[in-house]
Motif scaffolding. Structure first.
Motif, short mmCIF file in Angstrom:
data_model
loop_
_atom_site.label_atom_id
_atom_site.label_comp_id
_atom_site.label_asym_id
_atom_site.label_seq_id
_atom_site.Cartn_x
_atom_site.Cartn_y
_atom_site.Cartn_z
N ALA A 15 -4.41 103.25 -8.25
CA ALA A 15 -3.40 104.15 -7.19
C ALA A 15 -4.19 105.31 -6.59
O ALA A 15 -4.44 105.64 -5.55
N SER A 18 -6.61 104.93 -3.62
CA SER A 18 -6.17 104.89 -2.26
C SER A 18 -5.71 106.30 -1.90
O SER A 18 -5.89 106.93 -0.88
N TRP A 19 -5.22 107.12 -3.01
CA TRP A 19 -4.69 108.41 -2.64
C TRP A 19 -5.76 109.34 -2.44
O TRP A 19 -5.75 110.20 -1.53
N ASN A 21 -8.57 108.58 -0.98
CA ASN A 21 -9.05 108.04 0.20
C ASN A 21 -8.50 108.86 1.51
O ASN A 21 -9.03 108.85 2.64
N LEU A 22 -7.29 109.26 1.31
CA LEU A 22 -6.37 109.74 2.24
C LEU A 22 -6.91 111.11 2.79
O LEU A 22 -6.72 111.49 4.16
N ILE A 131 1.60 107.40 -2.65
CA ILE A 131 1.58 106.21 -3.00
C ILE A 131 2.07 105.70 -4.12
O ILE A 131 2.00 106.51 -5.38
#
Length: 230
Positions: A15, A18-19, A21-22, A131
Motif C-alpha cells: 500500500a 501507491s500512497w 506515488n500520489l 488508500i
C-alpha cells in the motif's frame, strides 16, 4: 501471530508504494480534508505537519550533470512506520506523528493503547481517500514483534524516557536494515513533534537522472535511493 504480522507488514508495504506515488500535494489534501472532522487543537496539528512537509520536503532540487543529463534530488517516504505511544499521551502527539509520517508517503502500523481511537482514525482517513492498507491498526500487545521485524522502517514513539530507551535497544539488536527511532519524551510541550522540520525524519532522499545524451538521442531514466534522511 508471527505469520499474521508478516501478512500485515507485507500488505502495508504494498500500500505504501501507491500512497507514496500520489505526491506530497495529494496526500496533504487528504489530510487537510480530515481536519474538518477534528477538534480545533487536533486539526491545527495536522495542518502544521502538512504545511511543513510542503515547505521543507515536497520540492525537488535540480542538479545539472557534467555530460548534460538532468539530475533531480527529491524526498519520498521511507517505508512502513510503527506509530506508538504510552497510555495517557495526548491526542495531539499521536495525530502529529501520524500526519507527519503519512504526508511524507509512508504507510503506518498504528499500535497504540486505545485501539478504538486508532480504528476511528483509520476509518475517517480511508473515507476521505487514504488508500486502503496504508493505515493498519495493530493491538499494542504485538508491538515487540513489530519493532523486531526487519521490514519496518522505523518507530515513532511518544512517552517517557524509559520506553524510548527500551525501543532503542530493541531496534539496535534486531536483524536487517537499520531502523530509525523518532522519540518524543515531553508529552506536554511536544518540542520534537512540534518542530517545523519534524517531517524530515520520515523521508529519504532519492536522485532521478534523465540522460538525453545517449546514443541516437534516446532518453534514459535512472533512479537511485540512498536510504538516508535529509
Amino acid at each position: 501471530m508471527q505469520q499474521n504480522l508478516q501478512e500485515l507488514i507485507d500488505n502495508s508495504d504494498i500500500a505504501m508504494i501507491s500512497w507514496n506515488n500520489l505526491g506530497f500535494e495529494e496526500r496533504a489534501d487528504v489530510l487537510q480534508h480530515w481536519t474538518q472532522q477534528l477538534p480545533m487543537n487536533i486539526a491545527a496539528m495536522v495542518k502544521f505537519q502538512c504545511l511543513n512537509a510542503l515547505e521543507y520536503a515536497a520540492s525537488f532540487k535540480l542538479m545539472p550533470g557534467p555530460t548534460g543529463e538532468t539530475n533531480e534530488l527529491y524526498c519520498c517516504g521511507r517505508g512502513v512506520f510503527i506509530i506508538t505511544a504510552q497510555e495517557g499521551v495526548v491526542e495531539e502527539a499521536i495525530v502529529g506523528q501520524l500526519a507527519a509520517a503519512l504526508v511524507c508517503g509512508n504507510s503506518i502500523l498504528l499500535c497504540i493503547p486505545d485501539i478504538q481511537y486508532a480504528e476511528q482514525i483509520k476509518i475517517q482517513l480511508e473515507q476521505l481517500g487514504c488508500i486502503a492498507g496504508v493505515i493498519t491498526v495493530v493491538n499494542i500487545n504485538y508491538l515487540y514483534g513489530l519493532v523486531n521485524h526487519p521490514q519496518t522502517a522505523g518507530v515513532a514513539y511518544c512517552g517517557d524516557i524509559n520506553g524510548a530507551q527500551k525501543l532503542a535497544r530493541q531496534l539496535a539488536q534486531r536483524e536487517g536494515v537499520l531502523a530509525q527511532l523518532i522519540s518524543e519524551v515531553d508529552g506536554t510541550v511536544l518540542p520534537i513533534i512540534g518542530s517545523q522540520r519534524y517531517c524530515l525524519r520520515f523521508v529519504t532522499e532519492r536522485t532521478r537522472t534523465i540522460n538525453i545524451t545517449a546514443v541516437g538521442g534516446n532518453a534514459t531514466l535512472l533512479e537511485l535511493g540512498n536510504g538516508e534522511t535529509v
